[in-house]
Design a protein around this motif. Structure first.
Motif, PDB file in Angstrom:
ATOM      1  N   PHE A 160      -7.731  -2.801  -2.997  1.00 30.44           N
ATOM      2  CA  PHE A 160      -8.015  -2.178  -4.368  1.00 30.44           C
ATOM      3  C   PHE A 160      -7.269  -0.669  -4.223  1.00 30.44           C
ATOM      4  O   PHE A 160      -7.885  -0.027  -3.538  1.00 30.44           O
ATOM      5  CB  PHE A 160      -9.435  -2.189  -4.832  1.00 30.44           C
ATOM      6  N   LEU A 161      -6.403  -0.422  -5.113  1.00 31.24           N
ATOM      7  CA  LEU A 161      -5.715   0.746  -5.493  1.00 31.24           C
ATOM      8  C   LEU A 161      -5.890   1.219  -6.604  1.00 31.24           C
ATOM      9  O   LEU A 161      -5.815   0.553  -7.716  1.00 31.24           O
ATOM     10  CB  LEU A 161      -4.301   0.599  -5.092  1.00 31.24           C
ATOM     11  N   GLU A 162      -6.209   2.655  -6.823  1.00 31.48           N
ATOM     12  CA  GLU A 162      -6.446   3.229  -7.998  1.00 31.48           C
ATOM     13  C   GLU A 162      -5.658   4.485  -8.361  1.00 31.48           C
ATOM     14  O   GLU A 162      -5.415   5.300  -7.339  1.00 31.48           O
ATOM     15  CB  GLU A 162      -7.770   3.561  -8.093  1.00 31.48           C
ATOM     16  N   LEU A 163      -5.348   4.594  -9.807  1.00 31.51           N
ATOM     17  CA  LEU A 163      -4.597   5.615 -10.196  1.00 31.51           C
ATOM     18  C   LEU A 163      -5.219   6.073 -11.590  1.00 31.51           C
ATOM     19  O   LEU A 163      -5.015   5.407 -12.368  1.00 31.51           O
ATOM     20  CB  LEU A 163      -3.056   5.553 -10.154  1.00 31.51           C
ATOM     21  N   LYS A 164      -6.028   7.219 -11.459  1.00 31.59           N
ATOM     22  CA  LYS A 164      -6.654   7.465 -12.920  1.00 31.59           C
ATOM     23  C   LYS A 164      -7.246   6.216 -13.647  1.00 31.59           C
ATOM     24  O   LYS A 164      -6.990   6.093 -14.872  1.00 31.59           O
ATOM     25  CB  LYS A 164      -5.656   8.029 -13.660  1.00 31.59           C
ATOM     26  N   GLY A 165      -8.076   5.397 -13.118  1.00 29.51           N
ATOM     27  CA  GLY A 165      -8.740   4.427 -13.568  1.00 29.51           C
ATOM     28  C   GLY A 165      -8.098   3.152 -13.602  1.00 29.51           C
ATOM     29  O   GLY A 165      -8.527   2.034 -13.882  1.00 29.51           O
ATOM     30  N   LEU A 166      -6.823   3.153 -13.428  1.00 30.83           N
ATOM     31  CA  LEU A 166      -5.966   1.951 -13.285  1.00 30.83           C
ATOM     32  C   LEU A 166      -6.043   1.227 -11.938  1.00 30.83           C
ATOM     33  O   LEU A 166      -5.904   1.985 -10.902  1.00 30.83           O
ATOM     34  CB  LEU A 166      -4.456   2.159 -13.581  1.00 30.83           C
ATOM     35  N   VAL A 167      -6.442   0.263 -11.877  1.00 31.68           N
ATOM     36  CA  VAL A 167      -6.732  -0.361 -10.670  1.00 31.68           C
ATOM     37  C   VAL A 167      -5.888  -1.707 -10.302  1.00 31.68           C
ATOM     38  O   VAL A 167      -6.043  -2.562 -11.064  1.00 31.68           O
ATOM     39  CB  VAL A 167      -8.239  -0.785 -10.427  1.00 31.68           C
ATOM     40  N   ILE A 168      -5.589  -1.905  -9.173  1.00 34.81           N
ATOM     41  CA  ILE A 168      -4.659  -2.916  -8.675  1.00 34.81           C
ATOM     42  C   ILE A 168      -5.411  -3.520  -7.757  1.00 34.81           C
ATOM     43  O   ILE A 168      -5.717  -2.878  -6.757  1.00 34.81           O
ATOM     44  CB  ILE A 168      -3.312  -2.518  -8.292  1.00 34.81           C
ATOM     45  N   GLU A 169      -5.591  -4.859  -7.635  1.00 37.20           N
ATOM     46  CA  GLU A 169      -6.266  -5.774  -6.722  1.00 37.20           C
ATOM     47  C   GLU A 169      -5.123  -6.242  -5.864  1.00 37.20           C
ATOM     48  O   GLU A 169      -4.424  -7.229  -6.477  1.00 37.20           O
ATOM     49  CB  GLU A 169      -7.050  -6.558  -7.075  1.00 37.20           C
TER      50      GLU A 169
ATOM     51  N   ILE B 286       0.739  -1.205  -0.015  1.00 36.87           N
ATOM     52  CA  ILE B 286      -0.033  -0.136  -0.027  1.00 36.87           C
ATOM     53  C   ILE B 286       0.853   1.169   0.020  1.00 36.87           C
ATOM     54  O   ILE B 286       0.595   2.096  -0.849  1.00 36.87           O
ATOM     55  CB  ILE B 286      -1.137  -0.051   1.142  1.00 36.87           C
ATOM     56  N   ALA B 287       1.908   1.196   0.957  1.00 31.85           N
ATOM     57  CA  ALA B 287       2.748   2.506   1.024  1.00 31.85           C
ATOM     58  C   ALA B 287       3.481   2.783  -0.222  1.00 31.85           C
ATOM     59  O   ALA B 287       3.536   3.826  -0.755  1.00 31.85           O
ATOM     60  CB  ALA B 287       3.814   2.166   2.082  1.00 31.85           C
ATOM     61  N   PHE B 288       3.891   1.628  -0.913  1.00 32.82           N
ATOM     62  CA  PHE B 288       4.658   1.782  -2.288  1.00 32.82           C
ATOM     63  C   PHE B 288       3.665   2.442  -3.407  1.00 32.82           C
ATOM     64  O   PHE B 288       3.971   3.420  -4.021  1.00 32.82           O
ATOM     65  CB  PHE B 288       5.131   0.223  -2.764  1.00 32.82           C
ATOM     66  N   TYR B 289       2.397   1.747  -3.293  1.00 31.50           N
ATOM     67  CA  TYR B 289       1.574   2.438  -4.701  1.00 31.50           C
ATOM     68  C   TYR B 289       1.093   3.868  -4.135  1.00 31.50           C
ATOM     69  O   TYR B 289       0.788   4.537  -5.164  1.00 31.50           O
ATOM     70  CB  TYR B 289       0.478   1.458  -4.904  1.00 31.50           C
ATOM     71  N   GLU B 290       0.871   3.919  -3.055  1.00 34.06           N
ATOM     72  CA  GLU B 290       0.386   5.242  -2.584  1.00 34.06           C
ATOM     73  C   GLU B 290       1.337   6.424  -2.865  1.00 34.06           C
ATOM     74  O   GLU B 290       1.263   7.482  -3.359  1.00 34.06           O
ATOM     75  CB  GLU B 290       0.032   5.300  -1.107  1.00 34.06           C
ATOM     76  N   GLY B 291       2.710   5.902  -2.728  1.00 35.69           N
ATOM     77  CA  GLY B 291       3.777   6.704  -3.085  1.00 35.69           C
ATOM     78  C   GLY B 291       4.122   7.088  -4.560  1.00 35.69           C
ATOM     79  O   GLY B 291       4.656   8.082  -5.141  1.00 35.69           O
ATOM     80  N   LEU B 292       3.180   6.420  -5.219  1.00 34.77           N
ATOM     81  CA  LEU B 292       3.264   6.415  -7.057  1.00 34.77           C
ATOM     82  C   LEU B 292       1.895   7.334  -7.209  1.00 34.77           C
ATOM     83  O   LEU B 292       1.812   7.631  -8.300  1.00 34.77           O
ATOM     84  CB  LEU B 292       3.298   5.113  -7.790  1.00 34.77           C
ATOM     85  N   GLY B 293       1.165   7.637  -6.067  1.00 28.83           N
ATOM     86  CA  GLY B 293      -0.072   8.254  -6.643  1.00 28.83           C
ATOM     87  C   GLY B 293      -1.412   7.616  -6.620  1.00 28.83           C
ATOM     88  O   GLY B 293      -2.474   7.986  -6.560  1.00 28.83           O
ATOM     89  N   PHE B 294      -1.168   6.258  -6.298  1.00 27.57           N
ATOM     90  CA  PHE B 294      -2.430   5.321  -5.963  1.00 27.57           C
ATOM     91  C   PHE B 294      -3.339   5.835  -4.812  1.00 27.57           C
ATOM     92  O   PHE B 294      -2.539   6.250  -3.891  1.00 27.57           O
ATOM     93  CB  PHE B 294      -2.179   3.945  -6.042  1.00 27.57           C
TER      94      PHE B 294
END
Length: 130
Positions: free
Chosen positions: A49-58, A24-32
């Motif tokens: 589920f993490l999202e960045l501009k419509g791109l979702v990672i489960e 979570i911390a890594f992807y939030e650091g990328l803007g998710f």
């Protein structure tokens, strides 16, 4: 007709992890941003589920992540009629690797999905959010 006729777009990319908070911390650091979090009681896995501009990672914490390149578990396609897509997958001879159409209590009303195997052993999920 192809399975693409049922597709509404990319729904998510499935990523197993051994360390959810680090993921979570890594992807939030990328803007998710965290869109949804739950516990998959059936599998005993924390799911985020993490999202960045419509791109979702489960991301799901299963303790068995490969921790190597190529370790993405599945690509999920958002569909509007999982039953019809499943019938077509059967008719067209795709290798179905799920236990038929499965269900999970994710999101407000749950999801129904099935998985096929691609030519490179990748798993493609057809997922309908109810």
């Amino acid at each position: 007709m192809t399975l693409g006729n049922f597709a509404k777009g990319l729904q998510h990319i499935g990523l197993p992890t051994n360390h959810m908070d680090t993921t979570i911390a890594f992807y939030e650091g990328l803007g998710f941003t965290k869109k949804y979090e739950t516990l998959n009681e059936k599998a005993g896995e924390r799911v985020v589920f993490l999202e960045l501009k419509g791109l979702v990672i489960e991301a799901y914490e299963n303790g068995r992540a490969a921790l190597q390149s190529g370790a993405i578990d599945h690509i999920a396609i958002d569909v509007e009629n999982v039953e019809a897509a499943y019938r077509l997958a059967q008719e067209q001879g795709y290798e179905i690797v799920s236990n038929g159409i499965e269900a999970l209590p994710f999101w407000e009303k749950g999801v129904r999905f099935f998985l096929i195997l691609g030519p490179n052993q990748e798993r493609i999920e057809f997922n309908e959010i109810l």
